[in-house]
Design an enzyme around this catalytic site. Sequence first.
Site, short mmCIF file in Angstrom:
data_model
loop_
_atom_site.label_atom_id
_atom_site.label_comp_id
_atom_site.label_asym_id
_atom_site.label_seq_id
_atom_site.Cartn_x
_atom_site.Cartn_y
_atom_site.Cartn_z
N ARG A 74 -6.52 8.34 -6.29
CA ARG A 74 -7.65 9.24 -6.06
C ARG A 74 -7.46 9.97 -4.74
O ARG A 74 -7.32 9.34 -3.69
CB ARG A 74 -8.96 8.44 -6.02
N LYS B 134 -18.55 -2.77 -4.25
CA LYS B 134 -19.41 -2.78 -5.43
C LYS B 134 -18.62 -2.99 -6.71
O LYS B 134 -19.03 -3.76 -7.58
CB LYS B 134 -20.22 -1.47 -5.53
N ARG C 166 -7.28 1.25 -0.50
CA ARG C 166 -7.44 1.47 -1.94
C ARG C 166 -6.70 2.74 -2.37
O ARG C 166 -6.11 2.79 -3.45
CB ARG C 166 -8.93 1.57 -2.27
#
Length: 190
Positions: A134, A14, A128
């Site tokens: 993160r 997205k 990622r």
Amino acid sequence: MINLVLFGPPGAGKGTQSDMIKEKYNLVHLSTGDLLRGEIKAGTPLGIKAKELMDQGQLVPDEVVIGMIDSKIKANKEGNGFIFDGFPRTVAQAEALDGLMSENDIAISGMVALDVDEEELTKRILKRGETSGRTDDQNEDLIRNRVKEYNTKTAPVANFYEAQGKYKAIGGVGSIEEIFTNLCAAIDSL
């Protein structure tokens, strides 16, 4: 004016696709993830609470997210439209978004969903996580929990927009360019 909900599970692409859609259609990009990460980076009370929930793979409460979205809509009403990325995540949020849009004399044009299977999602998010920093992108159990949360709480939102005749699904596996071309065809048909 185009007001688009870009939909799909974590890792579906997205963020990548919304940047290209935003550029092509000159839309205001509303990513709840970006808004929340901004609050986290600023160390606000909202950001601290959001980080706790996100680190556990849980969703941030509706009233917080809806308030942020409402502010962004009001601040950008004169543009070509909006692309909502990561919102709405629940039917209650979809209903609230429709209400906010109506209050601002606009409506959702459609939802375009990126379809990607769980194994591919897990691979993408772990990859990622190598560069994102993160913690929720670096733990396979948290990733699978996020996908499970999506499947139980978020996927029903597709039915909400499908009932309005505003839902289109696009294969989310392939080259970035192929997926973008298919997304644009779906957007242009709205």
